[in-house]
Design a protein around this motif. Structure first.
Motif, mmCIF file in Angstrom:
data_model
loop_
_atom_site.group_PDB
_atom_site.id
_atom_site.type_symbol
_atom_site.label_atom_id
_atom_site.label_comp_id
_atom_site.label_asym_id
_atom_site.label_seq_id
_atom_site.Cartn_x
_atom_site.Cartn_y
_atom_site.Cartn_z
ATOM 1 N N LEU A 23 1.743 54.932 -9.267
ATOM 2 C CA LEU A 23 0.936 55.341 -10.412
ATOM 3 C C LEU A 23 -0.466 54.744 -10.347
ATOM 4 O O LEU A 23 -1.450 55.399 -10.709
ATOM 5 C CB LEU A 23 1.636 54.952 -11.715
ATOM 6 N N PHE A 24 -0.584 53.504 -9.864
ATOM 7 C CA PHE A 24 -1.913 52.931 -9.681
ATOM 8 C C PHE A 24 -2.695 53.710 -8.624
ATOM 9 O O PHE A 24 -3.892 53.972 -8.773
ATOM 10 C CB PHE A 24 -1.815 51.460 -9.290
ATOM 11 N N VAL A 25 -2.025 54.077 -7.531
ATOM 12 C CA VAL A 25 -2.692 54.872 -6.497
ATOM 13 C C VAL A 25 -3.185 56.188 -7.089
ATOM 14 O O VAL A 25 -4.328 56.610 -6.860
ATOM 15 C CB VAL A 25 -1.738 55.134 -5.309
ATOM 16 N N PHE A 26 -2.337 56.846 -7.865
ATOM 17 C CA PHE A 26 -2.730 58.129 -8.445
ATOM 18 C C PHE A 26 -3.909 57.957 -9.399
ATOM 19 O O PHE A 26 -4.860 58.756 -9.385
ATOM 20 C CB PHE A 26 -1.543 58.762 -9.180
ATOM 21 N N ALA A 27 -3.864 56.915 -10.222
ATOM 22 C CA ALA A 27 -4.927 56.695 -11.201
ATOM 23 C C ALA A 27 -6.264 56.395 -10.530
ATOM 24 O O ALA A 27 -7.310 56.921 -10.935
ATOM 25 C CB ALA A 27 -4.548 55.562 -12.145
#
Length: 441
Positions: free
Chosen positions: A64-68
């Motif tokens: 989720l951090f990568v996506f954000a």
């Protein structure tokens, strides 16, 4: 390092709130309102899929951090006050939402989540970048510079973009939108990030239509030129001749349309090249002919796996005529993608759209559950359906079909592997919310 530090900070709070998306959303603030829009709408969907597919809490936080931080800022402008995308209409999904997700149904009641997206540059669709030609290169260069994906290799990406996509001299294409009647893309590149158990893999997908038109040759001939122009040692390792013999045969026999070419962004020794074709045929005879390259190759599956494939095909295409009428939407034509890689035989995979054959999403889920009912436990189907209800809500699932816009499957190591592809329908939902005067968040 900032990514790792933030991940740990959020994880430290997991006991207070076990929802990774809520925690990350509470500590992250994206500088761009456009990126924030895509994170809120599509990042939430990724979170629910990761949760339903039983990724660990740590894996959910990391992805989720990568996506954000790496994906949402690349998705271009948010819809305007009328729900329309300014300048550039992505061909990634039917409603131009610039990202989509997929779920592979793995053994042991686990799923593998993947997503694709089209990086959209700040000048995409304007005279200075009419075909959105720079954003994908810049994003991949950023990954490579900062070593954000171990094993990333752009040799084949560079080779195939040179041969498949139009050049930067776009004087003759300034009026080209990148699509034909909003359905069949003719140019562009989108990227994928697979969240495999062994680590992330980046892939690129290229549309050959405009380049083949400029050169006055077919997309198949363009693809063959690109393959044959590889370095001799790489070319010698690829078993491509039977495939191209069959594809040329299929153009005459089935009116094959070569619409997409994919490549893994890893070392060419391990990379795969994929050729996507579709045709207006739905018979089991067509299915078997395409699986075996017209009898040139045995299918890679047990008798049980082959029966499973035929059953899945019939579950969704059993009511269709053997040859679809010309009025049938292009996306509803079933197709295949053929994978070649070093020192391995051609591997065919099947894909088709259930949208044309199901009344709504609940109808699709009911058919899928019926197919799985005698083949696996209901636990994964229950997890998946709950994720769909959480993501879309029962009203959307009940009133239309379009969230599940493809099913893919392949005979692999004697078994049938199945993947469902999901359109977030962000643009469609946003327009409906604006029309109804409500906040879609």
């Amino acid at each position: 390092m900032e990514l790792h530090t933030n991940t740990l900070a959020a994880q430290d709070r997991v006991e207070d709130n076990p929802d990774p998306w809520t925690l990350i959303d509470s500590v992250i603030g994206l500088r761009s309102s456009d990126a924030q829009f895509w994170w809120e709408r599509t990042g939430r969907m990724l979170a629910r899929l990761l949760e339903g597919a039983k990724y660990t809490t740590e894996e959910q936080f990391n992805e989720l951090f990568v996506f954000a931080l790496l994906i949402a800022p690349e998705l271009g402008p948010a819809p305007d006050e009328n729900g329309n995308l300014p300048r550039w209409q992505s061909s990634n999904t039917p409603d131009s939402t610039p990202t989509d997700f997929s779920w592979e149904w793995r053994p042991g009641n686990k799923g593998t989540v993947r997503y694709t997206f089209e990086p959209i540059g700040p000048h995409a669709g304007t005279p200075s970048d009419p075909l959105n030609q720079y954003a994908a290169n810049l994003w991949l260069a950023k990954l490579q510079k900062h070593n954000l994906v171990p094993g990333l290799d752009l040799e084949w990406y560079d080779h195939f973009t040179r041969h498949i996509l139009p050049g930067t001299n776009t004087e003759g294409t300034r009026t080209v939108t990148g699509q034909i009647k909003g359905i069949a893309p003719v140019a562009g590149c989108y990227l994928a990030r697979d969240l495999e158990p062994t680590g992330p893999v980046v892939k690129a997908y290229l549309y050959p239509g405009l380049k083949s038109h400029e050169l006055g040759i077919s997309s198949l001939d363009l693809a063959e030129r690109a393959i044959r122009s590889l370095p001799d040692r790489q070319l010698a390792s690829l078993d491509f001749e039977p495939l191209f013999e069959y594809l040329h045969e299929g153009v005459a026999k089935y009116s094959f349309l070569i619409e997409l070419i994919g490549v893994d962004c890893v070392d060419p020794k391990a990379a795969r090249i994929k050729f996507y074709v579709r045709a207006p045929h739905t018979s089991i005879a067509y299915l078997m002919d395409a699986l075996t390259l017209g009898g040139r190759r045995p299918h890679d599956g047990s008798d049980d796996a082959l029966q499973d494939l035929k059953a899945l095909w019939t579950t969704f295409l059993g009511d269709a005529p053997d040859v679809l009428p010309a009025s049938t939407p292009v996306r509803s034509q079933p197709g295949f993608y053929y994978t070649i890689s070093a020192r391995k035989p051609v591997s065919p995979k099947v894909y088709f759209s259930p949208e044309h054959w199901c009344k709504n999403e609940f109808h699709f889920l009911s058919r899928l559950r019926g197919y799985f009912s005698s083949r696996r436990s209901d636990q994964m189907m229950d997890n998946y359906e709950q994720a769909m209800r959480t993501i879309y809500g029962t009203e959307i699932l009940d009133k239309r079909c379009g969230s599940h816009y493809y099913i893919g499957c392949a005979l692999h190591k004697g078994q049938l592997r199945i993947v469902t592809y999901l359109n977030p329908q962000t643009i469609t939902i946003e327009r409906e919310a604006i029309r109804n005067g409500v906040n879609s968040k």
